[in-house]
Design a protein around this motif. Structure first.
Motif, PDB file in Angstrom:
ATOM      1  N   ILE A   1       0.858  -1.182   0.000  1.00  0.00           N
ATOM      2  CA  ILE A   1       0.000   0.000   0.000  1.00  0.00           C
ATOM      3  C   ILE A   1       0.899   1.238   0.000  1.00  0.00           C
ATOM      4  O   ILE A   1       1.508   1.559   1.025  1.00  0.00           O
ATOM      5  CB  ILE A   1      -0.945   0.031   1.218  1.00  0.00           C
ATOM      6  N   PRO A   2       1.036   1.917  -1.139  1.00  0.00           N
ATOM      7  CA  PRO A   2       1.916   3.089  -1.190  1.00  0.00           C
ATOM      8  C   PRO A   2       1.254   4.350  -0.630  1.00  0.00           C
ATOM      9  O   PRO A   2       0.057   4.569  -0.824  1.00  0.00           O
ATOM     10  CB  PRO A   2       2.196   3.249  -2.688  1.00  0.00           C
ATOM     11  N   PHE A   3       2.053   5.161   0.048  1.00  0.00           N
ATOM     12  CA  PHE A   3       1.616   6.470   0.542  1.00  0.00           C
ATOM     13  C   PHE A   3       2.531   7.531  -0.062  1.00  0.00           C
ATOM     14  O   PHE A   3       3.411   7.226  -0.877  1.00  0.00           O
ATOM     15  CB  PHE A   3       1.679   6.506   2.070  1.00  0.00           C
ATOM     16  N   ARG A   4       2.349   8.767   0.340  1.00  0.00           N
ATOM     17  CA  ARG A   4       3.155   9.857  -0.212  1.00  0.00           C
ATOM     18  C   ARG A   4       4.330  10.245   0.669  1.00  0.00           C
ATOM     19  O   ARG A   4       5.223  10.974   0.233  1.00  0.00           O
ATOM     20  CB  ARG A   4       2.267  11.095  -0.439  1.00  0.00           C
ATOM     21  N   SER A   5       4.351   9.768   1.912  1.00  0.00           N
ATOM     22  CA  SER A   5       5.417  10.148   2.823  1.00  0.00           C
ATOM     23  C   SER A   5       5.512   9.139   3.961  1.00  0.00           C
ATOM     24  O   SER A   5       4.566   8.378   4.230  1.00  0.00           O
ATOM     25  CB  SER A   5       5.160  11.541   3.417  1.00  0.00           C
ATOM     26  N   THR A   6       6.636   9.176   4.655  1.00  0.00           N
ATOM     27  CA  THR A   6       6.814   8.322   5.830  1.00  0.00           C
ATOM     28  C   THR A   6       5.812   8.680   6.916  1.00  0.00           C
ATOM     29  O   THR A   6       5.284   7.803   7.614  1.00  0.00           O
ATOM     30  CB  THR A   6       8.244   8.471   6.372  1.00  0.00           C
ATOM     31  N   ALA A   7       5.531   9.967   7.065  1.00  0.00           N
ATOM     32  CA  ALA A   7       4.569  10.396   8.087  1.00  0.00           C
ATOM     33  C   ALA A   7       3.196   9.767   7.857  1.00  0.00           C
ATOM     34  O   ALA A   7       2.525   9.329   8.810  1.00  0.00           O
ATOM     35  CB  ALA A   7       4.457  11.912   8.100  1.00  0.00           C
ATOM     36  N   GLU A   8       2.781   9.692   6.588  1.00  0.00           N
ATOM     37  CA  GLU A   8       1.495   9.069   6.281  1.00  0.00           C
ATOM     38  C   GLU A   8       1.510   7.579   6.611  1.00  0.00           C
ATOM     39  O   GLU A   8       0.512   7.022   7.076  1.00  0.00           O
ATOM     40  CB  GLU A   8       1.139   9.277   4.806  1.00  0.00           C
ATOM     41  N   VAL A   9       2.641   6.916   6.354  1.00  0.00           N
ATOM     42  CA  VAL A   9       2.776   5.491   6.680  1.00  0.00           C
ATOM     43  C   VAL A   9       2.571   5.278   8.175  1.00  0.00           C
ATOM     44  O   VAL A   9       1.796   4.408   8.603  1.00  0.00           O
ATOM     45  CB  VAL A   9       4.156   4.970   6.245  1.00  0.00           C
ATOM     46  N   VAL A  10       3.270   6.068   8.973  1.00  0.00           N
ATOM     47  CA  VAL A  10       3.185   5.913  10.429  1.00  0.00           C
ATOM     48  C   VAL A  10       1.776   6.203  10.917  1.00  0.00           C
ATOM     49  O   VAL A  10       1.212   5.456  11.732  1.00  0.00           O
ATOM     50  CB  VAL A  10       4.206   6.828  11.129  1.00  0.00           C
TER      51      VAL A  10
END
Length: 319
Positions: free
Chosen positions: A179-188
């Motif tokens: 599942i791709p996101f736009r940033s590490t912050a969004e992943v967390v």
């Protein structure tokens, strides 16, 4: 004739050191191929500050972001090869993108002169606390028992975050859903919200959440344990040879005279040995790693080969 030949060879002999002595002859531009505020930008501004103070000419940082770092890298690849335009390149811009993007207007291997490695960053393998695994062996067993049912987040298709997880799948014979996101912050944030199960991403951003217990740290991706979290094992302690280190280094356009390259590399080492710089880098989870140009060239050659195989295995390509 003999006199003319003698004069010619003397001129050639003297020209090489003069090239190094003449650098910098004017403003030096350090190109960051990402937006301001990130780790590459931080490194460029450290170099800017200290080199300008020592060398007496303006050093400026120019952010040219886009295409995973390829726009800024392409700009430097086409710049005059005189040491006055430099690139803070990354594992993405100078290793992964050569295989990920199908229409680059430059050749990573041909168009850059390696100057010095700057830093290495560990990535952190972390999971949602609902996942029962607390170690790499337990996680592998869990993934095999739940084949295809576990998802993982990344900070985007083709990023080192994404490909680090692909490497983990290949090394363990497991399969997860990306599942791709736009940033590490969004992943967390998505993991804390209970929407994703696992991720391998920048320790600089993720460690505070692991330390608080919001996510569970399993391992780091570097060959050695991180000084930031010495009790967290490496993935390589279980999976021999696994390494997915994020790195950043300084490049010049190919053809830059070697004496100039050596002089720039020496300046990098001088700056990177300053106690205040060492502390600033370690405060953001970076391992200072200045090198010689030859050492860095060898390192990037190995990195390109490794990540090329991972990109191929991932099946991801971007036009």
């Amino acid at each position: 004739m003999r006199g003319a030949l003698a004069a010619f060879f003397i001129a050639v002999a003297l020209s090489t050191p003069t090239q190094a002595q003449d650098w910098p002859a004017r403003q030096v531009t350090i190109v960051v191929p990402f937006a301001a505020g990130g780790s590459a930008d931080l490194l460029a501004r450290i170099l800017q500050q200290h080199m300008q103070a020592r060398l007496g000419v303006p050093f400026i940082v120019e952010n040219r972001s886009g295409a995973g770092g390829s726009i800024g890298a392409g700009f430097v690849a086409k710049a005059p090869a005189d040491g006055h335009t430099l690139l803070v390149g990354t594992v993405s811009s100078n290793a992964i993108n050569a295989f990920l993007y199908t229409k680059l207007n430059f050749d990573v291997a041909r168009d850059f002169q390696a100057v010095s490695l700057l830093v290495r960053f560990p990535n952190l393998l972390f999971v949602n606390p609902k996942i029962p695994a607390k170690s790499v062996p337990e996680l592998i067993a869990y993934l095999k028992a739940n084949a295809g049912k576990v998802n993982y987040g990344s900070s985007g298709n083709g990023t080192s975050s994404h490909l680090s997880a692909v490497m983990f799948e290949l090394a363990t014979g497991t399969k997860m859903t990306h599942i791709p996101f736009r940033s590490t912050a969004e992943v967390v944030n998505s993991m804390i919200g209970g929407h994703i199960d696992l991720a391998i991403d920048s320790m600089t951003t993720t460690w505070p959440h692991a330390a608080s217990g919001a996510v569970r740290a399993i391992a780091v991706t570097t060959p050695q344990r991180s000084a930031t979290a010495p009790d967290v094992p490496t993935i390589g302690e279980t999976l021999k040879g696994y390494e997915a280190t994020a790195w950043q280094g300084l490049f010049a356009p190919a053809g830059t005279p070697r004496p100039t390259v050596d002089k720039i590399a020496a300046e990098v080492r001088r700056v990177w040995n300053l106690p205040e710089v060492v502390m600033a880098l370690k405060n953001v989870g970076a391992e200072p790693a200045p090198s010689t140009p030859d050492e860095f060239a060898d390192y990037t050659r190995v990195e390109r080969a490794k990540w090329g195989e991972v990109v191929k295995a991932s099946g991801v390509q971007i036009d």
